[in-house]
Write a protein that holds these residues in place. Structure first.
Motif: not given
Length: 180
Positions: A131-156
Motif C-alpha cells: 500500500h505504501k509503495l502504491e501511494l509513493s508511486q501515485k505521488r511520484a506520478k502526480e508530481d511528474y504531472r505537476l512538473r509537466l504542467r508548470r513547464r508547459h504553462r511557463f514555456d520552459i
C-alpha cells in the motif's frame, strides 16, 4: 460458511455419541473403539473440502487432532488385546504413550496457532508495504504531472532533450527573436 457452522454442531454431536458409546458399550471395548475411530475418520473427511474453514490453520488443527485421537484409539485397542496376557510393563508403556500423544496434540494445536499468528502478521506487513509503495508511486506520478504542467504553462523547455522537435522549434524562435 454454512458447512463451517455445521462443524460446531457436528463436534458436539460426536462428543455426545462418544459419551453414549462409553456408557452403553462398557463391555464391548473393541466395538466402542472401532466406532470412535470411524467417527474420527468421518470428521477428517468432512474437513477436507476447501469451503469448510476460513483458514487453513483451523483445518490443519482439526485434522491433526482427529488423527491424534485415532492413534490413541489404536493404542487403546492394543492395550485391550494385551490385557489378559499379563504383560504389565508393555501396557504401562502404552498408557504413557497415550499421555504423550495427548500432550503432542495440545502442543500441535499451540504451534499451529503461533504459526498462523506470525503468518497473518507477515501478510499484514506485506500488505502495508504494498500500500505504501502504491501511494509513493501515485505521488511520484502526480508530481511528474505537476512538473509537466508548470513547464508547459511557463514555456520552459526540457534541457535534457535538446534534440526533440519541440525544443528545436523553441530554440529557433528564440534565435530569430534575438536577431531582430
Amino acid at each position: 460458511t454454512y458447512l463451517g457452522r455445521i462443524m460446531t454442531f457436528w463436534t458436539f454431536l460426536f462428543n455426545f455419541i462418544i459419551i453414549l458409546v462409553l456408557t452403553l458399550l462398557r463391555k464391548w471395548v473393541i466395538v466402542q473403539l472401532s466406532v470412535l475411530i470411524v467417527l474420527n475418520v468421518i470428521t477428517i473427511l468432512l474437513t477436507v473440502p476447501k469451503e469448510v474453514f476460513k483458514t487453513a490453520a483451523n483445518k490443519i488443527t482439526v485434522i491433526g487432532t482427529e488423527f491424534g485421537f485415532i492413534i490413541i484409539n489404536v493404542i487403546f485397542l492394543v492395550m485391550y488385546s494385551l490385557e489378559n496376557s499379563g504383560s504389565y510393563q508393555v501396557r504401562l508403556g502404552l498408557s504413557w504413550t497415550t499421555v504423550g500423544v495427548n500432550v503432542a496434540i495440545i502442543l500441535f494445536q499451540i504451534v499451529v496457532k503461533i504459526i498462523e499468528f506470525f503468518r497473518l502478521r507477515r501478510e499484514k506487513k506485506q500488505e502495508e508495504r504494498k500500500h505504501k509503495l502504491e501511494l509513493s508511486q501515485k505521488r511520484a506520478k502526480e508530481d511528474y504531472r505537476l512538473r509537466l504542467r508548470r513547464r508547459h504553462r511557463f514555456d520552459i523547455s526540457d534541457r535534457t532533450d535538446r534534440n526533440s522537435s519541440w525544443n528545436r522549434s523553441l530554440n529557433v524562435n528564440d534565435t530569430v527573436r534575438h536577431l531582430k
